[in-house]
Design an enzyme around this catalytic site. Structure first.
Site, short mmCIF file in Angstrom:
data_model
loop_
_atom_site.label_atom_id
_atom_site.label_comp_id
_atom_site.label_asym_id
_atom_site.label_seq_id
_atom_site.Cartn_x
_atom_site.Cartn_y
_atom_site.Cartn_z
N GLU A 114 -7.85 -98.72 11.97
CA GLU A 114 -6.49 -98.93 11.48
C GLU A 114 -6.40 -98.59 10.00
O GLU A 114 -7.42 -98.36 9.34
CB GLU A 114 -6.05 -100.38 11.74
CG GLU A 114 -6.00 -100.72 13.23
CD GLU A 114 -5.51 -102.12 13.51
OE1 GLU A 114 -5.48 -102.93 12.57
OE2 GLU A 114 -5.16 -102.40 14.67
N HIS A 236 5.51 -104.73 7.64
CA HIS A 236 4.83 -103.80 8.54
C HIS A 236 5.64 -102.52 8.57
O HIS A 236 6.85 -102.53 8.72
CB HIS A 236 4.70 -104.38 9.95
CG HIS A 236 3.69 -103.67 10.77
ND1 HIS A 236 3.89 -102.41 11.27
CD2 HIS A 236 2.45 -104.03 11.17
CE1 HIS A 236 2.82 -102.03 11.94
NE2 HIS A 236 1.93 -103.00 11.90
N ARG A 282 -0.88 -100.73 4.40
CA ARG A 282 0.49 -100.97 4.84
C ARG A 282 1.51 -100.95 3.72
O ARG A 282 2.64 -100.49 3.93
CB ARG A 282 0.55 -102.32 5.57
CG ARG A 282 -0.13 -102.29 6.92
CD ARG A 282 -0.13 -103.65 7.57
NE ARG A 282 -0.71 -103.57 8.91
CZ ARG A 282 -0.93 -104.63 9.69
NH1 ARG A 282 -0.63 -105.82 9.26
NH2 ARG A 282 -1.46 -104.48 10.88
N HIS A 343 6.46 -108.93 7.87
CA HIS A 343 5.42 -109.07 8.88
C HIS A 343 4.42 -110.19 8.60
O HIS A 343 4.03 -110.91 9.50
CB HIS A 343 4.67 -107.74 9.00
CG HIS A 343 3.59 -107.72 10.04
ND1 HIS A 343 3.84 -107.95 11.37
CD2 HIS A 343 2.26 -107.49 9.94
CE1 HIS A 343 2.71 -107.86 12.06
NE2 HIS A 343 1.73 -107.59 11.21
N ARG A 378 -2.69 -107.56 2.68
CA ARG A 378 -3.67 -107.83 3.75
C ARG A 378 -4.12 -106.55 4.42
O ARG A 378 -3.29 -105.73 4.83
CB ARG A 378 -3.05 -108.76 4.80
CG ARG A 378 -3.96 -109.01 6.00
CD ARG A 378 -3.34 -109.99 6.96
NE ARG A 378 -2.19 -109.45 7.66
CZ ARG A 378 -2.25 -108.75 8.80
NH1 ARG A 378 -3.41 -108.47 9.34
NH2 ARG A 378 -1.15 -108.34 9.38
#
Length: 524
Positions: A114, A236, A282, A343, A378
């Site tokens: 990811e 997100h 992100r 998110h 994060r």
């Protein structure tokens, strides 16, 4: 009065894990304001990041986390979590979690990659990891004789020595509203754990479930706990944009498996924003999408994974494939319309490496806590890992401590209040809050926007405090009260950060300071 050795408020991965790790030696009460499966953990699609492969290293995972956190991760906390990742995954496998297998991998499991990760290290159960993990653990929780589950119970406030007029700063339990009967029960406990998740519902658009109203953060603040880094709200990048797709997330793993972000005319745009393109962290991807949407006046952008085969997509993303198809989008033939949405709450209640807060016998774990792991942003799939590691740390600390005597707790007194005459005040205030937080405290911020938000928060707080003092409480009122407290903490934190870093981007302070420091708020 209900009495337990340990009271756990919240039924996500953190709460369930802690309950199972304590239940053989303690009497556990676990309260959840809806059903056991209704929290954010069950919605997690991507997976859990951990180093078990011989082709990976803990140092690489640590460095990826520190880089994503933009200089604000606590390095000791980060290394602690990464070092305990293997043990956490092995525990879940022992519980029977059906992670996707791959016999060609040296772990025996399929690992995906990811954004922000330099290699494949994400354990997953297809594209519904959270649901698979939650379902497995819930079955064990419901069978355990020492765990009492109270569904449809919403915590009202913590009971502390300070509130009881005692000289100590200790938590003795909590008051909780039985939403089925409208009765408030007193729950006494040697230890109380806040595992209530984040505060995504403070924003108009969010990938979070309706339960994400920042209850634990607000209760801890009222009890005297410090709160940190609330300005860092992760948006997100890819929430499905469709009128009938409420809060449906398109997993980070879609980009990890080759998904390309495009403008409505088909132009790819991420490479001009970051050399890592779609695999950038992100915050970078969300800001890039926000920039392109505003620049072009677009309602959304598009995520294209149609170059992969139908078989590949149905194997790796069965839920995303099915949900999109149900809405008339065949992701094997056309791109997916997406927009950013609130998110994850990177900040929260300040804790140590044993998940202890500033109040004795009060712990915080999961998204509601600030452990120092996430910093200013994060890293994908570190959240469920944090839940597991700190649930285990809290369990070890609780079991190592001797039982303490506790006073008789007073029952909830509502003799001086009356039934509300107008409930529309709550719904109007809720709508106003979520709209101005989205408009003024979103992906890109300015001092003027933040000051406007602060002014409106203060007006709402005054109204809600008056309402709370005069009328019988309801679940809607409690959630609104907690959301306004969270909004106030977010705005205070954002106003105090005079730079742009990670998830906090200010047009007034576009530069990044040379020496980073967390934002820590202390109750008066």
């Amino acid at each position: 009065m209900l009495q337990f050795d340990t009271l756990i408020i919240g039924s996500g991965l953190a709460g369930l894990t802690l309950a199972l790790k304590l239940a053989d030696r303690q009497k556990i009460g676990l309260i959840t304001k809806r059903a056991l499966l209704d929290g954010a953990s069950g919605w997690a699609q991507g997976g859990i990041a951990a180093v078990l492969s011989g082709e990976d290293t803990q140092e690489a995972h640590t460095q990826d986390t520190l880089l994503a956190g933009a200089g604000l991760c606590d390095e000791a906390a980060t290394r602690y979590v990464v070092e305990h990742g293997k043990r956490s995954i092995e525990w879940l496998i022992q519980q029977g979690v059906p992670f996707t297998r791959d016999n060609t991998s040296d772990t025996g499991y399929h690992l995906t990659r990811e954004g922000g990760h330099d290699r494949r290290r994400i354990f997953h159960a297809a594209d519904a990891t959270g649901h698979a993990v939650q379902k497995t653990l819930i079955e064990k929780v419901l069978k355990h004789p020492n765990i009492t589950v109270l569904e449809a119970y919403m915590s009202v406030d913590l009971i502390t020595g300070k509130k009881l007029g005692l000289s100590d700063n200790r938590c003795y339990g909590a008051y909780a509203l039985n939403t089925a009967t409208d009765e408030i029960v007193t729950i006494s406990a040697q230890n109380t754990i806040l595992a209530t998740g984040g505060s995504g519902k403070v924003y108009l658009y969010t990938t979070n479930p309706d339960t994400a109203t920042g209850d634990g953060i607000a209760m801890a603040w009222r009890a005297g706990c410090r709160i940190a880094n609330m300005e860092f709200i992760q948006f997100h990048p890819t929430c499905l944009y469709h009128p009938h797709a409420k809060s449906f997330l398109i997993s980070e793993a879609v980009r990890g498996e080759g998904g390309i972000l495009k403008l409505p005319d088909g132009t790819r745009f991420m490479p001009k924003h970051d050399t890592r393109a779609e695999l950038a962290p992100r915050d970078i991807v969300a800001r890039a999408i926000d920039y392109e949407m505003k620049k072009g006046g677009f309602d959304c952008v598009y995520l294209d994974i149609s170059h992969q085969s139908v078989e590949f997509l149905q194997e790796h993303f069965p839920n995303i494939f099915a949900r999109c198809l149900k809405l008339g989008i065949n992701i094997s033939q056309e791109p997916i319309p997406v927009v950013p949405a609130a998110h994850y709450t990177c900040g929260g209640i300040v804790t140590d490496l044993s998940a202890r807060t500033d109040v004795s016998n009060l712990y915080a774990i999961g998204e509601t806590a600030y452990s120092g792991l996430h910093g200013a942003n994060r890293l994908a799939s570190n959240s469920l890992l944090e839940c597991l590691v700190f649930a285990d740390a809290a369990a070890q600390d609780i079991l190592s401590r001797a039982q303490q005597s506790a006073p008789l707790l007073p029952e909830w007194d509502d003799s001086q209040v009356r039934d509300a005459d107008e409930h529309i005040v709550i719904s109007h205030n809720w709508a106003e809050l979520r709209h101005f937080m989205w408009d003024y405290v979103g992906i890109v911020r300015t001092n003027k926007r933040l000051q406007r938000a602060q002014h409106r928060v203060q007006l709402l707080q005054k109204e809600i405090d008056e309402y709370y003092a005069n009328f019988h409480i309801s679940a809607d009122l409690l959630e609104l009260r907690n959301l306004v407290t969270n909004a106030d903490l977010i705005v205070q934190s954002a106003l105090s950060r005079h730079e742009s870093r990670g998830l906090h981007y200010s047009r007034d302070y576009p530069e990044t300071l040379a020496v980073p420091s967390p934002t820590i708020l202390t109750p008066r």
